[in-house]
Design a protein around this motif. Structure first.
Motif, PDB file in Angstrom:
ATOM      1  N   LEU A   1      14.553  -7.585   0.906  1.00  9.96           N
ATOM      2  CA  LEU A   1      15.367  -8.194   0.691  1.00  9.96           C
ATOM      3  C   LEU A   1      16.309  -7.964   1.157  1.00  9.96           C
ATOM      4  CD1 LEU A   1      14.597  -9.159  -2.829  1.00  9.96           C
ATOM      5  CD2 LEU A   1      14.561 -10.923  -1.602  1.00  9.96           C
ATOM      6  N   THR A   2      17.273  -8.678   1.269  1.00  6.63           N
ATOM      7  CA  THR A   2      18.089  -6.913   2.020  1.00  6.63           C
ATOM      8  C   THR A   2      19.594  -7.555   0.724  1.00  6.63           C
ATOM      9  OG1 THR A   2      19.779  -9.125   1.892  1.00  6.63           O
ATOM     10  CG2 THR A   2      18.582  -8.706   3.816  1.00  6.63           C
ATOM     11  N   GLN A   3      20.579  -6.525   0.870  1.00  5.10           N
ATOM     12  CA  GLN A   3      21.650  -5.929  -0.116  1.00  5.10           C
ATOM     13  C   GLN A   3      22.072  -7.715  -0.423  1.00  5.10           C
ATOM     14  OE1 GLN A   3      25.202  -3.886   0.786  1.00  5.10           O
ATOM     15  NE2 GLN A   3      25.493  -2.990  -1.679  1.00  5.10           N
ATOM     16  N   ASP A   4      23.044  -8.634   0.620  1.00  4.22           N
ATOM     17  CA  ASP A   4      22.763  -9.500  -0.195  1.00  4.22           C
ATOM     18  C   ASP A   4      22.027 -10.603  -0.360  1.00  4.22           C
ATOM     19  OD1 ASP A   4      24.543 -12.639   1.562  1.00  4.22           O
ATOM     20  OD2 ASP A   4      25.374 -11.182   0.852  1.00  4.22           O
ATOM     21  N   ASP A   5      20.758 -10.956   0.114  1.00  6.21           N
ATOM     22  CA  ASP A   5      19.782 -11.355  -0.761  1.00  6.21           C
ATOM     23  C   ASP A   5      19.701 -10.798  -3.020  1.00  6.21           C
ATOM     24  OD1 ASP A   5      17.021 -11.290   1.493  1.00  6.21           O
ATOM     25  OD2 ASP A   5      18.694 -12.171   1.108  1.00  6.21           O
ATOM     26  N   LEU A   6      20.470 -10.042  -2.633  1.00  7.07           N
ATOM     27  CA  LEU A   6      20.221  -8.942  -4.073  1.00  7.07           C
ATOM     28  C   LEU A   6      21.076  -9.434  -4.829  1.00  7.07           C
ATOM     29  CD1 LEU A   6      18.745  -5.001  -4.085  1.00  7.07           C
ATOM     30  CD2 LEU A   6      17.083  -7.824  -4.036  1.00  7.07           C
ATOM     31  N   LYS A   7      22.489  -9.703  -3.802  1.00  5.96           N
ATOM     32  CA  LYS A   7      23.906 -10.621  -4.703  1.00  5.96           C
ATOM     33  C   LYS A   7      23.303 -11.560  -5.258  1.00  5.96           C
ATOM     34  CE  LYS A   7      26.605  -7.115  -2.399  1.00  5.96           C
ATOM     35  NZ  LYS A   7      27.930  -6.697  -1.420  1.00  5.96           N
ATOM     36  N   LYS A   8      22.773 -12.404  -4.882  1.00  8.61           N
ATOM     37  CA  LYS A   8      23.102 -13.650  -4.598  1.00  8.61           C
ATOM     38  C   LYS A   8      21.147 -13.979  -5.566  1.00  8.61           C
ATOM     39  CE  LYS A   8      21.901 -18.067  -1.464  1.00  8.61           C
ATOM     40  NZ  LYS A   8      22.075 -18.686  -0.112  1.00  8.61           N
ATOM     41  N   ILE A   9      21.061 -13.004  -6.167  1.00  8.57           N
ATOM     42  CA  ILE A   9      19.928 -13.192  -6.497  1.00  8.57           C
ATOM     43  C   ILE A   9      20.513 -13.415  -8.529  1.00  8.57           C
ATOM     44  CG2 ILE A   9      17.849 -12.225  -8.584  1.00  8.57           C
ATOM     45  CD1 ILE A   9      17.257 -12.024  -5.103  1.00  8.57           C
ATOM     46  N   ALA A  10      21.262 -12.252  -8.752  1.00  8.55           N
ATOM     47  CA  ALA A  10      22.449 -11.975  -9.623  1.00  8.55           C
ATOM     48  C   ALA A  10      23.295 -12.540  -9.703  1.00  8.55           C
ATOM     49  CB  ALA A  10      23.166 -10.857  -9.250  1.00  8.55           C
ATOM     50  N   ALA A  11      23.715 -13.179  -8.330  1.00  8.32           N
ATOM     51  CA  ALA A  11      24.881 -14.562  -8.830  1.00  8.32           C
ATOM     52  C   ALA A  11      24.328 -15.645  -9.306  1.00  8.32           C
ATOM     53  CB  ALA A  11      25.902 -14.684  -7.535  1.00  8.32           C
ATOM     54  N   TYR A  12      23.425 -16.258  -8.972  1.00  8.50           N
ATOM     55  CA  TYR A  12      22.635 -17.533  -9.535  1.00  8.50           C
ATOM     56  C   TYR A  12      22.096 -16.786 -11.092  1.00  8.50           C
ATOM     57  CZ  TYR A  12      22.565 -19.418  -4.857  1.00  8.50           C
ATOM     58  OH  TYR A  12      22.778 -20.623  -3.546  1.00  8.50           O
ATOM     59  N   LYS A  13      21.357 -15.965 -11.326  1.00  7.56           N
ATOM     60  CA  LYS A  13      21.305 -15.599 -12.328  1.00  7.56           C
ATOM     61  C   LYS A  13      22.384 -16.147 -13.392  1.00  7.56           C
ATOM     62  CE  LYS A  13      18.228 -14.878 -15.593  1.00  7.56           C
ATOM     63  NZ  LYS A  13      17.620 -15.812 -16.170  1.00  7.56           N
ATOM     64  N   ALA A  14      23.737 -14.954 -13.110  1.00  7.72           N
ATOM     65  CA  ALA A  14      24.599 -15.626 -13.927  1.00  7.72           C
ATOM     66  C   ALA A  14      25.222 -16.759 -14.401  1.00  7.72           C
ATOM     67  CB  ALA A  14      25.950 -14.904 -13.114  1.00  7.72           C
ATOM     68  N   VAL A  15      25.270 -17.965 -12.633  1.00  2.95           N
ATOM     69  CA  VAL A  15      25.223 -19.088 -13.022  1.00  2.95           C
ATOM     70  C   VAL A  15      24.425 -19.736 -14.246  1.00  2.95           C
ATOM     71  CG1 VAL A  15      25.456 -21.349 -12.093  1.00  2.95           C
ATOM     72  CG2 VAL A  15      26.815 -18.690 -10.804  1.00  2.95           C
ATOM     73  N   GLU A  16      23.709 -19.140 -14.498  1.00  2.00           N
ATOM     74  CA  GLU A  16      22.575 -20.076 -15.480  1.00  2.00           C
ATOM     75  C   GLU A  16      24.154 -20.493 -16.821  1.00  2.00           C
ATOM     76  OE1 GLU A  16      18.434 -19.063 -13.526  1.00  2.00           O
ATOM     77  OE2 GLU A  16      19.112 -18.576 -16.036  1.00  2.00           O
ATOM     78  N   TYR A  17      24.298 -19.934 -16.922  1.00  2.00           N
ATOM     79  CA  TYR A  17      25.118 -19.121 -18.401  1.00  2.00           C
ATOM     80  C   TYR A  17      26.525 -20.424 -18.269  1.00  2.00           C
ATOM     81  CZ  TYR A  17      23.161 -14.808 -19.371  1.00  2.00           C
ATOM     82  OH  TYR A  17      22.677 -13.031 -19.137  1.00  2.00           O
ATOM     83  N   VAL A  18      26.844 -21.299 -17.075  1.00  3.81           N
ATOM     84  CA  VAL A  18      27.833 -21.668 -17.110  1.00  3.81           C
ATOM     85  C   VAL A  18      27.774 -23.311 -17.171  1.00  3.81           C
ATOM     86  CG1 VAL A  18      29.337 -22.918 -15.085  1.00  3.81           C
ATOM     87  CG2 VAL A  18      28.812 -20.286 -15.053  1.00  3.81           C
ATOM     88  N   GLU A  19      28.245 -23.799 -18.258  1.00  2.00           N
ATOM     89  CA  GLU A  19      27.755 -24.761 -18.919  1.00  2.00           C
ATOM     90  C   GLU A  19      28.588 -26.405 -18.725  1.00  2.00           C
ATOM     91  OE1 GLU A  19      26.257 -22.809 -22.962  1.00  2.00           O
ATOM     92  OE2 GLU A  19      27.494 -24.137 -23.368  1.00  2.00           O
ATOM     93  N   SER A  20      28.949 -27.337 -18.564  1.00  2.00           N
ATOM     94  CA  SER A  20      29.603 -28.055 -18.290  1.00  2.00           C
ATOM     95  C   SER A  20      30.866 -27.947 -19.732  1.00  2.00           C
ATOM     96  CB  SER A  20      28.758 -29.972 -18.608  1.00  2.00           C
ATOM     97  OG  SER A  20      28.297 -30.265 -17.674  1.00  2.00           O
ATOM     98  N   GLY A  21      32.457 -28.536 -18.973  1.00  3.84           N
ATOM     99  CA  GLY A  21      32.893 -28.410 -20.067  1.00  3.84           C
ATOM    100  C   GLY A  21      34.162 -26.745 -20.160  1.00  3.84           C
ATOM    101  N   MET A  22      33.202 -26.374 -19.731  1.00  6.85           N
ATOM    102  CA  MET A  22      33.855 -24.637 -19.032  1.00  6.85           C
ATOM    103  C   MET A  22      35.494 -24.610 -18.597  1.00  6.85           C
ATOM    104  SD  MET A  22      30.765 -21.865 -19.392  1.00  6.85           S
ATOM    105  CE  MET A  22      29.928 -20.960 -21.210  1.00  6.85           C
ATOM    106  N   VAL A  23      35.644 -23.748 -19.201  1.00  7.43           N
ATOM    107  CA  VAL A  23      37.137 -22.929 -18.629  1.00  7.43           C
ATOM    108  C   VAL A  23      36.410 -21.716 -17.423  1.00  7.43           C
ATOM    109  CG1 VAL A  23      38.831 -21.445 -18.925  1.00  7.43           C
ATOM    110  CG2 VAL A  23      38.677 -24.099 -19.966  1.00  7.43           C
ATOM    111  N   LEU A  24      36.632 -21.457 -16.715  1.00  7.72           N
ATOM    112  CA  LEU A  24      35.444 -20.381 -15.716  1.00  7.72           C
ATOM    113  C   LEU A  24      36.067 -19.323 -15.626  1.00  7.72           C
ATOM    114  CD1 LEU A  24      32.343 -22.056 -13.998  1.00  7.72           C
ATOM    115  CD2 LEU A  24      32.469 -20.694 -16.670  1.00  7.72           C
TER     116      LEU A  24
END
Ligand code: DER
Length: 236
Positions: A1-24
């Motif tokens: 895994l490249t460093q950018d792969d790791l960044k993407k994995i962390a980022a996608y995990k964080a977006v799981e916290y996003v719910e419709s209607g949110m101010v982000l």
């Protein structure tokens, strides 16, 4: 895994916290870029609805616009449900250094207005103490007499072997970097720990020419770390 792969994995995990209607709060940097891309994708797929994004830099503003993410600001939305952003350093208490991308002031304003602040990093950002990476701890200063301000900052931390440098642009490095807010950045480099972060923060902010610094003390509610061995989620 490249460093950018790791960044993407962390980022996608964080977006799981996003719910419709949110101010982000939409972060800035190469890791947050993946999170903003992902939010745009989910909006396009109809999996997320009624999102309002508050960008932490003109760069993120442009990216979000191109993705069709509806944008607003803190004047219209003084309370933000969730911010997702990267960091340059994370210590064991979830204190951060941010701002190597130059956006620390707007990031600290937006992330300071959030109910939840989820930080996304690859494991290379973990340090034992703030300043421990030996890389820059940025301080945003007004342009007027920046040398005077830089020398006061350097003197403040002389016991920690601090060196203060004006951030410049381009190869020749003769053009000062100018932030989205029209200010300069003085990068502080430490040879050892600066000890009490709150005291350090207070003393930096008491210097009249200083606008803000890149230590985000006690602000992150969750840090998601992507490493070779998988994901770790650290909650405050
Ligand atoms: O400049 C910033 O504050 C960025 O968020 C930085 O802290 C992380 O940038 P990166 O994800 O490109 O390493």
């Amino acid at each position: 895994l490249t460093q950018d792969d790791l960044k993407k994995i962390a980022a996608y995990k964080a977006v799981e916290y996003v719910e419709s209607g949110m101010v982000l709060g939409l972060g800035t940097g190469s890791t947050a870029k993946h999170a903003v891309d992902r939010i745009g994708e989910l909006l396009r797929q109809g999996k997320l609805k009624d999102i309002v994004g508050i960008p932490t830099s003109t760069k993120t503003h442009e990216q979000a616009l191109s993705l069709g993410i509806p944008l607003s600001d803190l004047d219209s939305h003084p309370v933000v449900d969730l911010a997702i952003d990267g960091a340059d350093e994370v210590d064991p208490y979830l204190n951060l250094v941010k701002g190597r991308g130059g956006s620390l002031l707007r990031e600290k304003m937006v992330e300071g207005a959030c109910k939840k602040f989820v930080v996304i990093v690859d494991e290379s950002k973990l340090v034992n103490y703030i300043g421990g990476s030996g890389l820059a701890m940025p301080v945003e200063v007004i342009q007027f007499c920046w040398k005077f301000t830089a020398s006061r900052l350097q003197k403040l931390f002389e016991e920690s072997g601090c060196v203060a440098k004006l951030r410049t642009l381009g190869e020749k490095g003769d053009e000062p970097y100018v932030t989205d807010n029209g200010n300069f950045i003085i990068d502080l480099y430490f040879k050892q720990s600066i000890g009490d972060l709150k005291a350090a923060s207070d003393s930096i902010l008491q210097i009249a020419g200083v606008v803000e610094h890149g230590m985000f003390i006690d602000m992150a509610t969750t840090v998601i770390v992507a490493g070779e061995l998988g994901l770790t989620v650290k909650d405050k």
